[in-house]
Design an enzyme around this catalytic site. Structure first.
Site, PDB file in Angstrom:
ATOM      1  N   VAL A 317      11.760   2.200  -3.426  1.00 46.42           N
ATOM      2  CA  VAL A 317      10.883   3.370  -3.271  1.00 46.42           C
ATOM      3  C   VAL A 317       9.469   2.807  -3.384  1.00 46.42           C
ATOM      4  CG1 VAL A 317      10.196   5.615  -4.178  1.00 46.42           C
ATOM      5  CG2 VAL A 317      12.602   4.907  -4.289  1.00 46.42           C
ATOM      6  N   PRO A 318       8.802   2.573  -2.253  1.00 44.98           N
ATOM      7  CA  PRO A 318       7.618   1.703  -2.230  1.00 44.98           C
ATOM      8  C   PRO A 318       6.320   2.329  -2.732  1.00 44.98           C
ATOM      9  CG  PRO A 318       8.067   2.513  -0.032  1.00 44.98           C
ATOM     10  CD  PRO A 318       9.183   3.030  -0.908  1.00 44.98           C
ATOM     11  N   CYS A 319       6.261   2.604  -4.041  1.00 45.63           N
ATOM     12  CA  CYS A 319       5.029   3.159  -4.605  1.00 45.63           C
ATOM     13  C   CYS A 319       3.875   2.162  -4.536  1.00 45.63           C
ATOM     14  CB  CYS A 319       5.265   3.597  -6.049  1.00 45.63           C
ATOM     15  SG  CYS A 319       5.917   2.322  -7.133  1.00 45.63           S
ATOM     16  N   HIS A 320       4.180   0.885  -4.291  1.00 38.85           N
ATOM     17  CA  HIS A 320       3.105  -0.112  -4.165  1.00 38.85           C
ATOM     18  C   HIS A 320       2.278   0.092  -2.898  1.00 38.85           C
ATOM     19  CE1 HIS A 320       6.563  -1.829  -1.966  1.00 38.85           C
ATOM     20  NE2 HIS A 320       5.659  -2.407  -1.187  1.00 38.85           N
ATOM     21  N   ARG A 321       2.762   0.902  -1.975  1.00 39.18           N
ATOM     22  CA  ARG A 321       2.027   1.142  -0.721  1.00 39.18           C
ATOM     23  C   ARG A 321       0.999   2.272  -0.839  1.00 39.18           C
ATOM     24  NH1 ARG A 321       7.511   0.835   2.951  1.00 39.18           N
ATOM     25  NH2 ARG A 321       8.008  -1.344   2.463  1.00 39.18           N
TER      26      ARG A 321
END
Length: 351
Positions: A317-321
């Site tokens: 779940v790419p919260c780094h984006r």
């Protein structure tokens, strides 16, 4: 050469166009600043002017912590925000030390709250709550009793702990603990951004996060958590093995999407945000405002930011984006350096 009256007018107006042309010192504090410094305006009779930083320091003045004349490129708001976050991460379990260290930063609580919120889209108090509940979640995942988890997260009041836990996860601590007690497999994967703990049920991946082994081991050594409740060994189920394999491919630049069933535990609002995070394409970023629009409420960027920070399944779940409106990386559960690494990896592979 500017006259004293002209320089005083620039100081009074916080004129950034005059930065580098002169510096002013305040005799009552022994500090020197840029003309654009946002510190409280001193009395005119206490101000002296200098042509260079060296001249000011030779006269016994030291650089202002807010506008830092000793550095050519410096973002004081960013440093204060990062230092505050660092203090919360290190001392969330010691409120007295945390309070003393934050007071020692030399800025008012109101100002610190403003710049921290601008940088991370949440207040220091909200971030402190997230860190404390994150610590409790990790302990409950590994079998700690609820009072033990609350105590290790430094909650003296169980009612407050239950309230904060529900706000962060959408369920009671008992329900959360039960989920991670039934038919759970787990393992630790070494990655370029550090060891990641992977937890999965028979049906879905529940968690991908930093191991937190140091804090758990410390708690066991202090006698606060039984040692046999600490994560150990490699009890991997099929989903955990698949997750490790796909993450390995991701870090090797051979995978852009994941085809694993996910079940992050949280409130309905958080789950909605996390679902839309997965819509951000590999190699791209979105701001909190854009993510709020994706989630159906463009005015909820702050709440979306808090949900983003609470994401329990890193990378998949790419919260780094998600980045700040000004392009800043803001916070990340695994650390800013890890976020930089992940974004650089995706950008390089996508290119």
């Amino acid at each position: 050469m500017m006259k004293d009256d002209e320089m005083w007018e620039a100081v009074r107006d916080c004129d950034a166009a005059c930065d580098g042309k002169f510096y002013y010192g305040v005799k009552t504090t022994g500090i020197y600043c840029r003309p654009s410094c946002k510190s409280k305006l001193p009395k005119r009779e206490n101000v002296v002017f200098f042509r260079t930083r060296e001249e000011a320091e030779k006269a016994g003045f030291r650089p202002c912590k807010r506008c830092r004349q000793d550095l050519l490129q410096y973002d004081p708001a960013l440093e204060l925000s990062e230092r505050t976050k660092e203090l919360v991460d290190q001392h969330f379990s010691d409120r007295l030390k945390l309070g003393r260290d934050m007071k020692g930063m030399g800025v008012s609580r109101k100002h610190l709250t403003q710049i921290f919120k601008q940088q991370y889209d949440i207040t220091p108090s909200e971030y402190l709550m997230q860190v404390r509940i994150a610590a409790a979640r990790k302990l409950l995942q590994d079998g700690a009793d609820i009072p033990d988890a609350a105590g290790m997260a430094r909650y003296e009041n169980l009612s407050e702990f239950y309230d904060h836990f529900r706000r962060q996860t959408g369920m009671t601590p008992a329900r959360y603990r039960q989920i991670f007690a039934d038919n759970i497999s787990r393992s630790v994967l070494d990655t370029p951004i550090g060891p990641l703990k992977i937890i999965a049920s028979q049906d879905a991946v529940l968690c991908v996060e930093q191991t937190g082994r140091e804090s758990l081991d410390a708690g066991a050594q202090a006698g606060q958590i039984p040692a046999d409740r600490i994560l150990s060994g490699d009890a991997s189920g099929e989903l955990v093995k698949d997750c490790k394999a796909q993450l390995g491919e991701y870090f090797a630049g051979r995978r852009r999407t994941f085809d694993l069933p996910l079940s992050p535990e949280g409130t309905d609002f958080q789950k909605n945000v996390w679902m839309h995070l997965r819509d951000i394409p590999y190699g791209e970023t979105r701001t909190y405002g854009e993510l709020a629009e994706m989630a159906g409420n463009r005015k909820a960027s702050r709440a979306v930011g808090m949900a983003n920070h609470c994401n329990p399944i890193l990378i998949l779940v790419p919260c780094h984006r998600v980045i700040g409106a000004n392009g800043s990386l803001t916070g990340y559960a695994a650390g800013i350096e890890a976020k930089k690494f992940l974004l650089a990896l995706e950008k390089r592979v996508a290119a």
